[in-house]
Design an enzyme around this catalytic site. Structure first.
Site, short mmCIF file in Angstrom:
data_model
loop_
_atom_site.label_atom_id
_atom_site.label_comp_id
_atom_site.label_asym_id
_atom_site.label_seq_id
_atom_site.Cartn_x
_atom_site.Cartn_y
_atom_site.Cartn_z
N ASP A 1 1.00 -1.29 -0.24
CA ASP A 1 -0.02 0.07 0.06
C ASP A 1 0.85 1.30 0.05
OD1 ASP A 1 -2.03 1.76 0.12
OD2 ASP A 1 -2.75 1.06 2.45
N ARG A 2 1.44 1.44 -1.26
CA ARG A 2 2.40 2.57 -1.11
C ARG A 2 2.22 3.77 -1.33
NH1 ARG A 2 5.07 6.24 -2.02
NH2 ARG A 2 7.45 6.47 -2.72
N LYS A 3 0.72 3.82 -1.97
CA LYS A 3 0.30 5.20 -2.40
C LYS A 3 1.20 5.83 -3.07
CE LYS A 3 -3.38 5.01 1.25
NZ LYS A 3 -2.88 3.92 1.98
N PHE A 4 1.57 5.46 -4.19
CA PHE A 4 2.50 6.18 -5.24
C PHE A 4 1.56 7.41 -5.56
CE2 PHE A 4 4.17 1.75 -5.63
CZ PHE A 4 5.55 1.91 -5.48
N THR B 1 -0.92 0.38 -4.38
CA THR B 1 -1.82 1.50 -4.38
C THR B 1 -1.17 2.83 -5.17
OG1 THR B 1 -1.42 1.97 -2.28
CG2 THR B 1 -3.66 1.07 -2.72
#
Ligand code: S5P
Length: 264
Positions: free
Chosen positions: A91-94, A119
């Protein structure tokens, strides 16, 4: 039960291999639970998989919050997750431009080499999805991107018109596995499902058997309500990893989510 039968239209309309893989794992496990494994030691993470592995379909990580992270310990942890038949979801939320996101898939954590899903925010434009997909192909692997279309936290800035644009662009992209929707608000989720249609999956955080407000602005809705409103996977963190008996809680979430899918 066969995945095609259980998932119906969602199976027929989703031809991304990773989406089909998820739907099959969920059937094998009879669980639509993705565990948010937000523990900060390798021992705590390993213990969680051992306890709840049989009751969950996917494992969501935040690789950068582990205090004693080493490449070797992480490799062993991922092998344990694979042996437990789990998809691994970082869930790195790039959020950066495509070329930088591609490079961020490598680096110290080398996310491209062990993640099945990641993500991303679409704030920088749709090239981020190509960048992330290029990251996986640099490592000779395949993966799927979950775009943040809604969030569960109070006061977030993902307004309905932003959500609509994320959905319109994401639906058209083959590298998009699905969308993150808000599990704490079934009515918002139902609108998201209507906009998405059957062709992409929706995964939802902000879900807890104890509905209400969580820590620091987190909000929680009921797992069954989320699935009935159109969620294909409930992302549950503290409801499981902070429970006195994580395995029992994971089983309760698995049963609630699976029953809701069957009823849907
Ligand atoms: O909108 C969001 C999106 C995500 S991915 N809200 C969230 O809470 N998440 C993630 O879901 C968050 O990073 C955390 O890992 C998990 C929720 O954990 P819980 O303990 O609140 O269930």
């Amino acid at each position: 039960m066969q995945a095609a039968e259980v998932w119906g239209q969602r199976w027929t309309a989703n031809d991304l291999p990773m989406a089909r893989t998820y739907m099959e794992v969920a059937c094998r496990k009879q669980s639509l639970v993705c565990l948010a494994a937000d523990r900060s030691t390798m021992a705590g993470l390993n213990e969680l998989i051992e306890q709840v592995g049989p009751h969950i379909a996917a494992l969501k990580t935040h690789v950068d919050l582990v205090d004693d992270w080493t490449a070797e310990a992480w490799r062993a942890f991922c092998a344990k997750a694979q042996a437990a038949d789990l998809l691994i979801f970082e869930d790195r939320k790039f959020a950066d431009i495509g070329g930088i996101s591609r490079k961020q898939m490598a680096g110290v954590y080398d996310i491209r080499s062990w993640s099945d899903l990641v993500t991303a925010h679409l704030i920088s434009g749709p090239d981020i999805v190509d960048g992330l997909q290029a990251g996986w192909s640099d490592a000779g692997r395949e993966g799927g991107v979950l775009l943040l279309a809604q969030m569960s936290s109070r006061g977030n800035l993902l307004a309905p018109d932003y959500t609509a644009q994320v959905v319109a662009k994401g639906k058209a992209h083959a590298g998009v596995f699905g969308f993150i929707g808000n599990g704490s608000r079934p009515e918002e989720l139902a609108l998201l499902r209507a906009a998405v249609g059957d062709g992409k999956l929706i995964w939802t955080p902000g879900v807890n058997l104890a509905v209400g407000d969580g820590e620091m602005g987190q909000r929680y809705g009921d797992p069954r309500e989320a699935v009935l409103a159109g969620s294909d996977c409930i992302i549950v963190g503290s409801g499981i990893h902070k429970a006195a008996k994580p395995a029992e809680q994971a089983q309760a979430y698995a049963e609630a989510s699976w029953q809701a899918l069957c009823d849907r």
